[in-house]
Design a protein around this motif. Structure first.
Motif, mmCIF file in Angstrom:
data_model
loop_
_atom_site.group_PDB
_atom_site.id
_atom_site.type_symbol
_atom_site.label_atom_id
_atom_site.label_comp_id
_atom_site.label_asym_id
_atom_site.label_seq_id
_atom_site.Cartn_x
_atom_site.Cartn_y
_atom_site.Cartn_z
ATOM 1 N N ARG A 161 -12.718 4.539 7.718
ATOM 2 C CA ARG A 161 -11.851 4.791 6.561
ATOM 3 C C ARG A 161 -12.101 3.758 5.462
ATOM 4 O O ARG A 161 -12.186 4.097 4.277
ATOM 5 C CB ARG A 161 -10.391 4.752 7.015
ATOM 6 N N ALA A 162 -12.229 2.492 5.859
ATOM 7 C CA ALA A 162 -12.471 1.433 4.885
ATOM 8 C C ALA A 162 -13.832 1.602 4.213
ATOM 9 O O ALA A 162 -13.973 1.395 3.003
ATOM 10 C CB ALA A 162 -12.382 0.067 5.561
ATOM 11 N N ARG A 170 -7.881 -0.012 -0.506
ATOM 12 C CA ARG A 170 -7.169 1.212 -0.902
ATOM 13 C C ARG A 170 -6.359 0.976 -2.177
ATOM 14 O O ARG A 170 -6.361 1.813 -3.092
ATOM 15 C CB ARG A 170 -6.257 1.677 0.237
ATOM 16 N N GLU A 174 -8.520 -3.160 4.733
ATOM 17 C CA GLU A 174 -8.436 -1.720 4.505
ATOM 18 C C GLU A 174 -7.340 -1.391 3.494
ATOM 19 O O GLU A 174 -7.528 -0.557 2.606
ATOM 20 C CB GLU A 174 -8.179 -1.003 5.832
ATOM 21 N N HIS A 175 -6.202 -2.064 3.615
ATOM 22 C CA HIS A 175 -5.123 -1.846 2.648
ATOM 23 C C HIS A 175 -5.527 -2.360 1.264
ATOM 24 O O HIS A 175 -5.231 -1.722 0.244
ATOM 25 C CB HIS A 175 -3.847 -2.543 3.111
ATOM 26 N N MET A 224 -13.594 4.324 1.534
ATOM 27 C CA MET A 224 -12.918 3.871 0.316
ATOM 28 C C MET A 224 -13.757 2.848 -0.437
ATOM 29 O O MET A 224 -13.780 2.845 -1.677
ATOM 30 C CB MET A 224 -11.546 3.298 0.672
ATOM 31 N N LEU A 271 -8.675 0.667 -5.082
ATOM 32 C CA LEU A 271 -9.177 1.996 -5.431
ATOM 33 C C LEU A 271 -8.139 2.755 -6.250
ATOM 34 O O LEU A 271 -8.472 3.382 -7.264
ATOM 35 C CB LEU A 271 -9.529 2.766 -4.158
ATOM 36 N N SER A 315 1.269 3.799 -3.408
ATOM 37 C CA SER A 315 0.802 5.177 -3.241
ATOM 38 C C SER A 315 1.926 6.188 -3.446
ATOM 39 O O SER A 315 1.676 7.391 -3.483
ATOM 40 C CB SER A 315 0.183 5.366 -1.852
ATOM 41 N N ASP A 353 0.835 -1.200 0.000
ATOM 42 C CA ASP A 353 0.000 0.000 0.000
ATOM 43 C C ASP A 353 0.875 1.257 0.000
ATOM 44 O O ASP A 353 0.662 2.190 -0.791
ATOM 45 C CB ASP A 353 -0.907 -0.027 1.232
#
Length: 202
Positions: free
Chosen positions: A142-143, A106, A102-103, A146, A109, A70, A66
């Motif tokens: 947060r998840a 992301r 969550e990672h 996203m 996305l 990014s 991740d």
């Protein structure tokens, strides 16, 4: 027999230590290009593909991936273009720990944002919807954010053809609205019911 078990344990610990060290190095931005050129993306994807998803090793590997994707377009493009990578991320989205999920969302996305035309359909064909909808229900704040953003991008994807795209969009929109409007327990059953409807429309 004990020797074999010890060897496996040491090997796993060695990999954990290696990923942790790379993660520490990645905080130095000037080192990141060297990490990318060393083939670290491929190694991390191999770990994510081959290991049990709810594991500490996958958590560390996908967290590092991740950070790397990014940082620039080069590792992001490498990740998106690696055979089996999107499928492994989708599996992690479904089976990983909450942190790994969550990672995973992301990274997916990022991939979809980089070129929805190229990757949106592929992400859908890998079966992302169940994990994505479940994350929208019970993920971290947060998840959830996203997941919703990725759902919005995938909603307009024409991967399944124009004949039923509008109907699919309406079902996805309905899922998102009902999840937002209802409590998590009720929303979970609603999401599964509507997901079944979405699957029939393929």
């Amino acid at each position: 027999m004990n020797t074999n078990k010890d060897t496996i344990t040491i090997s796993m610990q060695a990999r954990l230590d290696a990923v942790a060290t790379l993660h520490n190095l990645s905080t130095c931005h000037h080192i990141m290009p060297s990490l990318v050129s060393s083939g670290v993306v491929s190694s991390l994807l191999q770990i994510i593909r081959s290991c049990e998803k709810p594991s500490q090793l996958v958590e560390k590997a996908i967290a590092l991936l991740d950070d790397i994707v990014s940082s620039s377009k080069i590792p992001l493009k490498e990740t998106a273009g690696t055979c089996g990578a999107i499928g492994a991320l989708v599996e992690t989205l479904e089976e990983g720990s909450m942190e790994s999920k969550e990672h995973a969302v992301r990274i997916l996305l990022f991939i979809c944002q980089s070129c929805r035309e190229n990757y949106g359909g592929l992400i859908l064909r890998e079966g992302v919807m169940p994990g994505l909808l479940q994350l929208k229900v019970d993920g971290t704040w947060r998840a959830k954010t996203m997941a919703e953003e990725l759902l919005l991008l995938l909603r307009d994807c024409s991967s399944y053809g124009p004949s039923n795209q509008q109907s699919r969009n309406e079902v996805i929109e309905q899922i998102m609205q009902e999840i937002d409007a209802e409590g998590e327990e009720v929303a979970g059953s609603t999401a599964l019911r509507l997901l079944a409807k979405l699957s029939i429309m393929q």
